[in-house]
Design an enzyme around this catalytic site. Structure first.
Site, PDB file in Angstrom:
ATOM      1  N   SER A 122       0.819  -1.221   0.000  1.00 14.67           N
ATOM      2  CA  SER A 122       0.000   0.000   0.000  1.00 14.67           C
ATOM      3  C   SER A 122       0.851   1.268   0.000  1.00 14.67           C
ATOM      4  CB  SER A 122      -0.941   0.001   1.206  1.00 14.67           C
ATOM      5  OG  SER A 122      -0.204  -0.110   2.397  1.00 14.67           O
ATOM      6  N   CYS A 123       2.161   1.151   0.243  1.00 19.83           N
ATOM      7  CA  CYS A 123       2.989   2.357   0.250  1.00 19.83           C
ATOM      8  C   CYS A 123       3.306   2.863  -1.154  1.00 19.83           C
ATOM      9  CB  CYS A 123       4.272   2.137   1.039  1.00 19.83           C
ATOM     10  SG  CYS A 123       5.431   1.061   0.225  1.00 19.83           S
ATOM     11  N   LYS A 154       8.374  -1.152  -6.157  1.00 19.71           N
ATOM     12  CA  LYS A 154       7.115  -1.892  -6.290  1.00 19.71           C
ATOM     13  C   LYS A 154       6.247  -1.330  -7.416  1.00 19.71           C
ATOM     14  CE  LYS A 154       7.566  -5.153  -3.311  1.00 19.71           C
ATOM     15  NZ  LYS A 154       7.568  -6.552  -3.784  1.00 19.71           N
ATOM     16  N   HIS A 193       8.041  -4.544  11.357  1.00 18.74           N
ATOM     17  CA  HIS A 193       6.849  -3.702  11.270  1.00 18.74           C
ATOM     18  C   HIS A 193       6.265  -3.516  12.679  1.00 18.74           C
ATOM     19  CE1 HIS A 193       7.016  -5.090   7.008  1.00 18.74           C
ATOM     20  NE2 HIS A 193       6.775  -3.818   6.827  1.00 18.74           N
ATOM     21  N   ARG A 223      -3.358   3.002  10.571  1.00 16.19           N
ATOM     22  CA  ARG A 223      -2.940   1.911   9.686  1.00 16.19           C
ATOM     23  C   ARG A 223      -4.049   0.874   9.595  1.00 16.19           C
ATOM     24  NH1 ARG A 223       0.375   5.088   8.754  1.00 16.19           N
ATOM     25  NH2 ARG A 223       2.648   4.911   8.663  1.00 16.19           N
TER      26      ARG A 223
HETATM   27  O1  GFB Z   1       4.757  -0.958  10.577  1.00 17.51           O
HETATM   28  P1  GFB Z   1       5.596   0.220  10.304  1.00 17.51           P
HETATM   29  O2  GFB Z   1       7.051   0.101  10.576  1.00 17.51           O
HETATM   30  O3  GFB Z   1       5.396   0.634   8.815  1.00 17.51           O
HETATM   31  O4  GFB Z   1       5.079   1.453  11.215  1.00 17.51           O
HETATM   32  P2  GFB Z   1       4.696   1.727   7.879  1.00 17.51           P
HETATM   33  C1  GFB Z   1       3.745   1.815  11.278  1.00 17.51           C
HETATM   34  C2  GFB Z   1       3.545   2.921  12.295  1.00 17.51           C
HETATM   35  O5  GFB Z   1       3.762   2.389  13.607  1.00 17.51           O
HETATM   36  C3  GFB Z   1       4.489   4.127  12.168  1.00 17.51           C
HETATM   37  C4  GFB Z   1       4.604   3.260  14.337  1.00 17.51           C
HETATM   38  O6  GFB Z   1       3.773   5.309  12.408  1.00 17.51           O
HETATM   39  C5  GFB Z   1       5.502   3.880  13.262  1.00 17.51           C
HETATM   40  O7  GFB Z   1       6.118   5.070  13.749  1.00 17.51           O
HETATM   41  N1  GFB Z   1       5.298   2.518  15.400  1.00 17.51           N
HETATM   42  C6  GFB Z   1       5.121   2.703  16.738  1.00 17.51           C
HETATM   43  C7  GFB Z   1       6.234   1.565  15.230  1.00 17.51           C
HETATM   44  N2  GFB Z   1       5.950   1.917  17.419  1.00 17.51           N
HETATM   45  C8  GFB Z   1       6.657   1.194  16.517  1.00 17.51           C
HETATM   46  C9  GFB Z   1       7.678   0.219  16.645  1.00 17.51           C
HETATM   47  O8  GFB Z   1       8.123  -0.139  17.739  1.00 17.51           O
HETATM   48  N3  GFB Z   1       8.143  -0.327  15.482  1.00 17.51           N
HETATM   49  C10 GFB Z   1       7.681   0.047  14.254  1.00 17.51           C
HETATM   50  N4  GFB Z   1       8.181  -0.536  13.164  1.00 17.51           N
HETATM   51  N5  GFB Z   1       6.734   1.009  14.113  1.00 17.51           N
HETATM   52  C11 GFB Z   1       6.142   0.402   6.191  1.00 17.51           C
HETATM   53  C12 GFB Z   1       6.863   0.867   4.969  1.00 17.51           C
HETATM   54  O9  GFB Z   1       5.507   1.558   6.580  1.00 17.51           O
HETATM   55  O10 GFB Z   1       5.137  -0.556   6.000  1.00 17.51           O
HETATM   56  C13 GFB Z   1       7.003  -0.161   3.932  1.00 17.51           C
HETATM   57  O11 GFB Z   1       8.074   1.467   5.366  1.00 17.51           O
HETATM   58  C14 GFB Z   1       5.810  -1.056   3.756  1.00 17.51           C
HETATM   59  O12 GFB Z   1       7.368   0.428   2.728  1.00 17.51           O
HETATM   60  C15 GFB Z   1       5.265  -1.540   5.059  1.00 17.51           C
HETATM   61  O13 GFB Z   1       4.808  -0.469   2.953  1.00 17.51           O
HETATM   62  C16 GFB Z   1       3.987  -2.334   4.937  1.00 17.51           C
HETATM   63  O14 GFB Z   1       3.259   1.372   7.671  1.00 17.51           O
HETATM   64  O15 GFB Z   1       4.926   3.115   8.353  1.00 17.51           O
END
Ligand code: GFB
Length: 327
Positions: A122-123, A154, A193, A223
């Site tokens: 979805s990004c 992608k 993630h 999300r």
């Molecule tokens: O899942 P995530 O890393 O991916 O982060 P994205 C989603 C949200 O959760 C962000 C918050 O707003 C993060 O700041 N968050 C809070 C955290 N605590 C945490 C934590 O401890 N770890 C992580 N990882 N996040 C990715 C893309 O985006 O998702 C890729 O970078 C891809 O390209 C993937 O599309 C599905 O949804 O932000």
């Protein structure tokens, strides 16, 4: 297997029965869910390991696919990671993903693959896309900077499928899943993630008797999440029911804030302390809820609610990854 899994029915246009089906990237969370789902399809599954075939190397892919001769190919293989990994390793994310998809799609054409399903994310959509995001929002605005490298790769994959369809008549299609979670996820706190990260943080905070746990960013981004078994079911449904140039969104159709997600995770884990926000970490895109009308019109529905999915994944984490909590 998810209770949503069902063998394909009405309006089927490609039958997997008896076909040689290659799941490229079968050891990952999505690839292994597709393998579990394919058991119901009575097909011959072929897989390759990195030792057999490094997907970033053209010659290895050509040589392996020429020998394996798959008739249908799923392409979940990708370098993936959470917001920080995408931001820190832009070269890995753009190069590896471009190579993997270009090698597989070009070779699929050369060896006469009948049907191929490419997976994006979805990004790919603009940071400020209308919500819920329709498929038509692609390439209508600037991308979210933390993941534009992955997104550009992608988008190139979608365009490769379209180009090979137009020029050679290949039946190559693309699906864009929302944020997925499930058994087999990456629980590394730096590269994962959000769901596996929160689960591990809540578990370790509980185990250590901590009074608080920290989440990244403001907690306000929204999300959408889909259990990987629901996603695998959707992907098999698309493989058997869809043949066209346009990519198809795969999502649950519901989203929530990261703060509310955190509350749901700590509830499942049983951590009772405070949730603290580390605003030095990025929020990323403010919202990415996908419009899933196109997929639902083909007869697919998600079956695993977030609460049930989180409970199941936490059990998997306890069984397979976590250090037990001494009671
Ligand atoms: O899942 P995530 O890393 O991916 O982060 P994205 C989603 C949200 O959760 C962000 C918050 O707003 C993060 O700041 N968050 C809070 C955290 N605590 C945490 C934590 O401890 N770890 C992580 N990882 N996040 C990715 C893309 O985006 O998702 C890729 O970078 C891809 O390209 C993937 O599309 C599905 O949804 O932000």
């Amino acid at each position: 297997m998810s209770e949503s899994a069902s063998t394909s029915s009405g309006n089927e246009i490609y039958n997997l029965k008896g076909k040689r089906v290659w799941v490229a990237g079968h050891r990952g969370m999505v690839g292994s869910a597709i393998l579990r789902r394919l058991v119901a399809e009575d097909c011959e599954i072929v897989t390759s390991t990195r030792e057999d075939c490094d997907l970033t190397r053209q010659q290895e892919v050509e040589s392996w696919m020429s020998k394996a001769r798959p008739q249908a190919v799923f392409v979940p293989a990708a370098r993936v990671g959470g917001i920080l990994a995408n931001d820190r390793y832009p070269a890995h994310f753009i190069y590896d993903n471009l190579m993997i998809e270009a090698n597989i799609i070009n070779t699929a054409h050369k060896v006469g693959v009948e049907k191929l399903l490419f997976l994006g994310s979805s990004c790919i959509y603009p940071k400020m896309a209308p919500q819920p995001i329709p498929e038509q929002a692609l390439l209508t605005g600037p991308l979210e900077p933390t993941n534009e490298w992955y997104a550009i790769a992608k988008i190139a994959g979608i365009k490769l499928c379209q180009a090979y369809r137009r020029q050679y008549g290949c039946d190559f299609i693309s699906a864009m899943p929302t944020n997925l979670y499930g058994p087999g996820d990456n629980f590394d706190l730096e590269t994962s993630h959000v769901i596996p990260a929160l689960m591990r943080k809540a578990h370790e905070s509980k185990k250590n008797g901590d009074e608080e746990m920290t989440i990244w960013g403001s907690g306000s981004p929204r999300r959408e999440f889909l259990h990987v078994d629901d996603a695998a079911n959707a992907l098999v449904h698309l493989m058997t029911h869809y043949s066209d140039e346009g990519h198809v969104n795969v999502g649950s159709g519901e989203d929530l804030t990261i703060y509310d997600l955190t509350k749901a995770v700590v509830d499942v884990v049983g951590f009772k302390g405070e949730i603290v926000k580390d605003t030095s970490k990025p929020d990323g895109t403010p919202r990415k809820l996908m419009q899933v009308d196109k997929l639902k019109a083909m007869g697919w529905q998600p079956a695993i609610g977030l609460k049930d999915g989180l409970t199941q994944v936490y059990q998997w984490y306890l069984d397979m990854v976590a250090e037990p909590i001494a009671e």
